[in-house]
Design a protein around this motif. Structure first.
Motif, PDB file in Angstrom:
ATOM      1  N   CYS A 284     -25.946 -80.068 -28.698  1.00  0.00           N
ATOM      2  CA  CYS A 284     -25.245 -79.467 -27.557  1.00  0.00           C
ATOM      3  C   CYS A 284     -24.075 -78.686 -28.131  1.00  0.00           C
ATOM      4  CB  CYS A 284     -24.765 -80.551 -26.594  1.00  0.00           C
ATOM      5  SG  CYS A 284     -23.885 -79.916 -25.140  1.00  0.00           S
ATOM      6  N   VAL A 285     -24.129 -77.356 -28.006  1.00  0.00           N
ATOM      7  CA  VAL A 285     -23.139 -76.472 -28.632  1.00  0.00           C
ATOM      8  C   VAL A 285     -22.139 -76.018 -27.571  1.00  0.00           C
ATOM      9  CG1 VAL A 285     -22.786 -74.453 -30.068  1.00  0.00           C
ATOM     10  CG2 VAL A 285     -24.945 -75.706 -30.213  1.00  0.00           C
ATOM     11  N   ILE A 286     -20.871 -76.367 -27.775  1.00  0.00           N
ATOM     12  CA  ILE A 286     -19.798 -76.049 -26.828  1.00  0.00           C
ATOM     13  C   ILE A 286     -18.940 -74.937 -27.411  1.00  0.00           C
ATOM     14  CG2 ILE A 286     -17.913 -76.989 -25.441  1.00  0.00           C
ATOM     15  CD1 ILE A 286     -18.997 -79.808 -26.183  1.00  0.00           C
ATOM     16  N   GLN A 330     -25.602 -65.478 -24.099  1.00  0.00           N
ATOM     17  CA  GLN A 330     -24.148 -65.348 -24.146  1.00  0.00           C
ATOM     18  C   GLN A 330     -23.485 -66.467 -23.348  1.00  0.00           C
ATOM     19  OE1 GLN A 330     -23.672 -61.293 -22.683  1.00  0.00           O
ATOM     20  NE2 GLN A 330     -23.471 -60.534 -24.771  1.00  0.00           N
ATOM     21  N   TYR A 331     -22.391 -66.976 -23.895  1.00  0.00           N
ATOM     22  CA  TYR A 331     -21.614 -68.000 -23.196  1.00  0.00           C
ATOM     23  C   TYR A 331     -20.714 -67.333 -22.153  1.00  0.00           C
ATOM     24  CZ  TYR A 331     -22.833 -71.340 -26.898  1.00  0.00           C
ATOM     25  OH  TYR A 331     -23.503 -72.157 -27.776  1.00  0.00           O
ATOM     26  N   PRO A 332     -20.676 -67.848 -20.913  1.00  0.00           N
ATOM     27  CA  PRO A 332     -19.807 -67.251 -19.897  1.00  0.00           C
ATOM     28  C   PRO A 332     -18.322 -67.400 -20.195  1.00  0.00           C
ATOM     29  CG  PRO A 332     -21.545 -68.574 -18.891  1.00  0.00           C
ATOM     30  CD  PRO A 332     -21.565 -68.873 -20.350  1.00  0.00           C
ATOM     31  N   GLY A 333     -17.923 -68.453 -20.925  1.00  0.00           N
ATOM     32  CA  GLY A 333     -16.512 -68.651 -21.213  1.00  0.00           C
ATOM     33  C   GLY A 333     -16.264 -69.966 -21.912  1.00  0.00           C
ATOM     34  N   LYS A 334     -14.998 -70.245 -22.165  1.00  0.00           N
ATOM     35  CA  LYS A 334     -14.614 -71.497 -22.824  1.00  0.00           C
ATOM     36  C   LYS A 334     -15.134 -72.695 -22.033  1.00  0.00           C
ATOM     37  CE  LYS A 334     -10.187 -70.018 -24.855  1.00  0.00           C
ATOM     38  NZ  LYS A 334      -8.738 -70.333 -24.908  1.00  0.00           N
ATOM     39  N   GLY A 335     -15.487 -73.746 -22.760  1.00  0.00           N
ATOM     40  CA  GLY A 335     -15.925 -74.976 -22.110  1.00  0.00           C
ATOM     41  C   GLY A 335     -17.375 -74.970 -21.695  1.00  0.00           C
ATOM     42  N   HIS A 336     -18.074 -73.846 -21.872  1.00  0.00           N
ATOM     43  CA  HIS A 336     -19.492 -73.790 -21.546  1.00  0.00           C
ATOM     44  C   HIS A 336     -20.315 -74.249 -22.755  1.00  0.00           C
ATOM     45  CE1 HIS A 336     -18.108 -71.436 -18.130  1.00  0.00           C
ATOM     46  NE2 HIS A 336     -19.309 -71.554 -17.604  1.00  0.00           N
ATOM     47  N   ALA A 337     -21.529 -74.692 -22.491  1.00  0.00           N
ATOM     48  CA  ALA A 337     -22.374 -75.258 -23.539  1.00  0.00           C
ATOM     49  C   ALA A 337     -23.810 -74.794 -23.377  1.00  0.00           C
ATOM     50  CB  ALA A 337     -22.303 -76.786 -23.504  1.00  0.00           C
ATOM     51  N   LEU A 353     -18.507 -58.982 -35.030  1.00  0.00           N
ATOM     52  CA  LEU A 353     -18.092 -57.643 -35.463  1.00  0.00           C
ATOM     53  C   LEU A 353     -16.637 -57.364 -35.104  1.00  0.00           C
ATOM     54  CD1 LEU A 353     -21.299 -55.689 -34.391  1.00  0.00           C
ATOM     55  CD2 LEU A 353     -20.813 -56.828 -36.568  1.00  0.00           C
ATOM     56  N   GLU A 354     -16.213 -57.871 -33.955  1.00  0.00           N
ATOM     57  CA  GLU A 354     -14.822 -57.745 -33.518  1.00  0.00           C
ATOM     58  C   GLU A 354     -14.443 -59.006 -32.765  1.00  0.00           C
ATOM     59  OE1 GLU A 354     -13.629 -54.165 -31.448  1.00  0.00           O
ATOM     60  OE2 GLU A 354     -15.318 -53.056 -32.305  1.00  0.00           O
ATOM     61  N   ALA A 355     -13.213 -59.490 -33.009  1.00  0.00           N
ATOM     62  CA  ALA A 355     -12.751 -60.690 -32.302  1.00  0.00           C
ATOM     63  C   ALA A 355     -11.235 -60.783 -32.398  1.00  0.00           C
ATOM     64  CB  ALA A 355     -13.390 -61.942 -32.884  1.00  0.00           C
ATOM     65  N   LEU A 356     -10.595 -60.964 -31.248  1.00  0.00           N
ATOM     66  CA  LEU A 356      -9.144 -61.115 -31.230  1.00  0.00           C
ATOM     67  C   LEU A 356      -8.726 -62.513 -31.683  1.00  0.00           C
ATOM     68  CD1 LEU A 356      -8.261 -59.299 -27.871  1.00  0.00           C
ATOM     69  CD2 LEU A 356      -8.136 -58.401 -30.212  1.00  0.00           C
ATOM     70  N   GLU A 357      -9.605 -63.479 -31.493  1.00  0.00           N
ATOM     71  CA  GLU A 357      -9.310 -64.852 -31.908  1.00  0.00           C
ATOM     72  C   GLU A 357     -10.517 -65.414 -32.646  1.00  0.00           C
ATOM     73  OE1 GLU A 357      -9.935 -67.995 -28.644  1.00  0.00           O
ATOM     74  OE2 GLU A 357      -9.183 -66.263 -27.503  1.00  0.00           O
ATOM     75  N   PRO A 358     -10.306 -66.439 -33.460  1.00  0.00           N
ATOM     76  CA  PRO A 358     -11.436 -67.019 -34.198  1.00  0.00           C
ATOM     77  C   PRO A 358     -12.470 -67.602 -33.242  1.00  0.00           C
ATOM     78  CG  PRO A 358      -9.326 -67.791 -35.071  1.00  0.00           C
ATOM     79  CD  PRO A 358      -9.020 -67.086 -33.796  1.00  0.00           C
ATOM     80  N   ARG A 359     -13.733 -67.428 -33.598  1.00  0.00           N
ATOM     81  CA  ARG A 359     -14.793 -68.052 -32.812  1.00  0.00           C
ATOM     82  C   ARG A 359     -14.932 -69.501 -33.266  1.00  0.00           C
ATOM     83  NH1 ARG A 359     -19.974 -69.742 -32.395  1.00  0.00           N
ATOM     84  NH2 ARG A 359     -21.273 -68.952 -30.677  1.00  0.00           N
ATOM     85  N   VAL A 360     -14.701 -70.436 -32.349  1.00  0.00           N
ATOM     86  CA  VAL A 360     -14.773 -71.865 -32.647  1.00  0.00           C
ATOM     87  C   VAL A 360     -15.821 -72.484 -31.730  1.00  0.00           C
ATOM     88  CG1 VAL A 360     -13.531 -74.061 -32.696  1.00  0.00           C
ATOM     89  CG2 VAL A 360     -12.354 -71.940 -33.345  1.00  0.00           C
ATOM     90  N   SER A 361     -16.764 -73.212 -32.317  1.00  0.00           N
ATOM     91  CA  SER A 361     -17.785 -73.908 -31.531  1.00  0.00           C
ATOM     92  C   SER A 361     -17.899 -75.346 -32.012  1.00  0.00           C
ATOM     93  CB  SER A 361     -19.137 -73.198 -31.620  1.00  0.00           C
ATOM     94  OG  SER A 361     -19.579 -73.135 -32.966  1.00  0.00           O
ATOM     95  N   VAL A 362     -18.183 -76.237 -31.078  1.00  0.00           N
ATOM     96  CA  VAL A 362     -18.320 -77.665 -31.375  1.00  0.00           C
ATOM     97  C   VAL A 362     -19.778 -78.054 -31.136  1.00  0.00           C
ATOM     98  CG1 VAL A 362     -17.679 -79.996 -30.652  1.00  0.00           C
ATOM     99  CG2 VAL A 362     -15.923 -78.220 -30.872  1.00  0.00           C
ATOM    100  N   VAL A 363     -20.383 -78.722 -32.109  1.00  0.00           N
ATOM    101  CA  VAL A 363     -21.803 -79.072 -32.057  1.00  0.00           C
ATOM    102  C   VAL A 363     -21.932 -80.596 -32.010  1.00  0.00           C
ATOM    103  CG1 VAL A 363     -24.048 -78.798 -33.151  1.00  0.00           C
ATOM    104  CG2 VAL A 363     -22.298 -77.009 -33.427  1.00  0.00           C
ATOM    105  N   ASN A 364     -22.385 -81.123 -30.882  1.00  0.00           N
ATOM    106  CA  ASN A 364     -22.642 -82.554 -30.742  1.00  0.00           C
ATOM    107  C   ASN A 364     -24.138 -82.804 -30.921  1.00  0.00           C
ATOM    108  OD1 ASN A 364     -19.936 -82.962 -30.187  1.00  0.00           O
ATOM    109  ND2 ASN A 364     -20.214 -82.922 -27.967  1.00  0.00           N
TER     110      ASN A 364
END
Length: 463
Positions: A284-286, A330-337, A353-364
């Protein structure tokens, strides 16, 4: 007078089970002993003790006392369940095939999930001390930290979209591939989990496939443990998978975190994760980042069966003639999985390719609770990622849990008159699993899982 009382969760009232310990009055103690039956035995140093047969030890006095040893985490109150005898197993099941009168395979055994270890391993191959808990850990509260909104659909392993919840007629013979995006964490849940990640970034490492990741959070954060074992979440994931699932028995996988980096326009893209199949059954990828201003960083799946361990295919990679089988999610937003049977579905994260903030994902990580289902766990993957003194014990315990379930099936569920061929097949299955695990742990065999290395990423892996 101090009494030594042996308590087992299933032998006490619901109120005792929910708290794990309590103060008993003499009247309550007398009633409990009458109902469950006392056992007298010598305690330590030859002293008499009194308890309930088969239960775990706890001190009771006329004053409030702490537990002599902490309860195991998480507390498990659900008894072992068995599937209906006419239930049809997945075609990927490794269960010895037994056909009943109605032509269905005989159902197998669903076990309680393995409890979290009572002791911590030594620290990540560096420290000689046990891994210490976080000093400022967050207390998990599902009412605050979860915002569960079920997906409107799932995809079968034939890559057909199916509405969710699934219609009754679809459930029969259904094999799960992946879900549509769904909301799992609330905004407060995202903030709380991110605080745990931030407090542990010094433990991040890189691998040949993933530039930067963080593992072992379950051993440092009770918040992470509670999140992974949350029953509401597990019920939802089980409904999507079409079978009971539980957090994977190798607990270093709890909330594995992939850490990206900001990317300015014109800079080399950031690699997150390349084409691969997973070394556990389900994940489950958050998503923890705001991707609305990012280009790339999307989940892609290849809608093609039988790619796992297909060396000829993996050596060629996802060629242009297969691009029509690639599906971008595509993920709709933070907290989606997104929940995916990653052990059978080839997937990757597209380069950022472009990102204002680091892409962080949590994998359970999750596994089937049916101990006769095929086990997708690959030991080599975790030996490469985690300290050997942890991975070899975790893998051994995971295998032992599965074999324990097989033995319980024989001792508790096998009926009189069961054919000798079926009995032999059951025992040989358990023996084969133990022999295989022993050979892997002792480095006599290798179960390496291949993946597709993308071109032009070597320099990023060295950063």
């Amino acid at each position: 007078v101090r009494l030594k009382l042996i308590l087992r969760t299933v032998a006490v009232s619901e109120s005792f089970a929910q708290s794990g310990f309590t103060m008993l009055t003499m009247r309550q103690l007398s009633k409990l002993v009458r109902e469950t039956g006392p056992v007298f035995r010598f305690g330590s140093k030859g002293k008499w003790g009194m308890g309930v047969a088969g239960a775990s030890r706890m001190s009771i006095t006329t004053d409030v006392q702490a537990l002599e040893s902490p309860p195991s985490f998480p507390p498990i109150f659900q008894t072992v369940a068995k599937m209906p005898k006419t239930a049809v197993l997945s075609d990927t099941s490794s269960t010895p095939e037994t056909v009943g009168k109605d032509g269905a395979k005989t159902a197998r055994y669903v076990m309680e999930p393995p409890a979290f270890p009572r002791t911590m391993p030594y620290g990540y191959g560096v420290s000689r001390h046990h891994i210490s808990p976080m000093e400022l850990d967050v207390t998990f509260d599902p009412a605050v930290h979860l915002q569960i909104e079920a997906p409107d659909g799932v995809v079968s392993d034939d890559f057909v979209d199916i509405p969710f919840p699934m219609p009754e007629g679809v459930k029969h013979g259904f094999n799960f591939a992946f879900s549509k995006p769904f909301r799992l964490l609330s905004d407060e849940g995202v903030r709380a989990l991110q605080s745990v990640i931030d407090a542990n970034k010094q433990f991040a490492k890189s691998s040949e496939r993933i530039p930067r990741c963080l593992r072992g959070l379950g051993y440092r954060s009770k918040f992470v443990r509670d999140l992974n074992f949350d029953p509401q979440t597990i019920d939802l994931l089980s409904a999507m998978a079409g079978k009971p699932v539980a957090p994977h028995g190798m607990h270093m996988n709890m909330s594995h975190t992939n850490l990206g980096r900001p990317v300015k326009k014109g800079e080399p893209p950031a690699i997150v994760d390349q084409w691969h199949v997973d070394s556990v059954d389900y994940v489950c990828v958050i998503i923890m980042s705001d991707l609305s201003q990012s280009v790339g960083g999307d989940l892609q799946v290849l809608c093609k069966k039988d790619v796992r361990d297909n060396l000829d295919f993996l050596s060629k990679g996802v060629t242009p003639d297969l691009e029509h089988l690639v599906r971008t999610i595509q993920y709709p937003g933070k907290g989606h999985a997104i929940f995916i049977r990653g052990s059978h579905v080839l997937h990757r994260i597209t380069p950022v390719l472009e990102a204002l903030e680091p892409r962080v994902s949590v994998v359970n990580s999750y596994m089937s609770r049916n101990v006769f289902d095929a086990d997708s766990t690959r030991y080599r993957t975790f030996v490469e990622q985690d300290p050997e003194h942890v991975s070899k014990v975790e893998f051994s315990r995971h295998t032992a849990w599965r074999v324990q379930g097989m033995m319980q099936y024989i001792t508790q569920e096998v009926e009189w008159g069961t054919p000798k061929e079926e009995l032999a097949s059951l025992m040989r299955k358990a023996a084969a699993d133990l022999e295989k695990a022993a050979a892997l742990v002792n480095q006599e065999e290798d179960d390496i899982l291949n993946w597709i290395k993308e071109e032009g990423v070597d320099k990023q892996m060295l950063k």
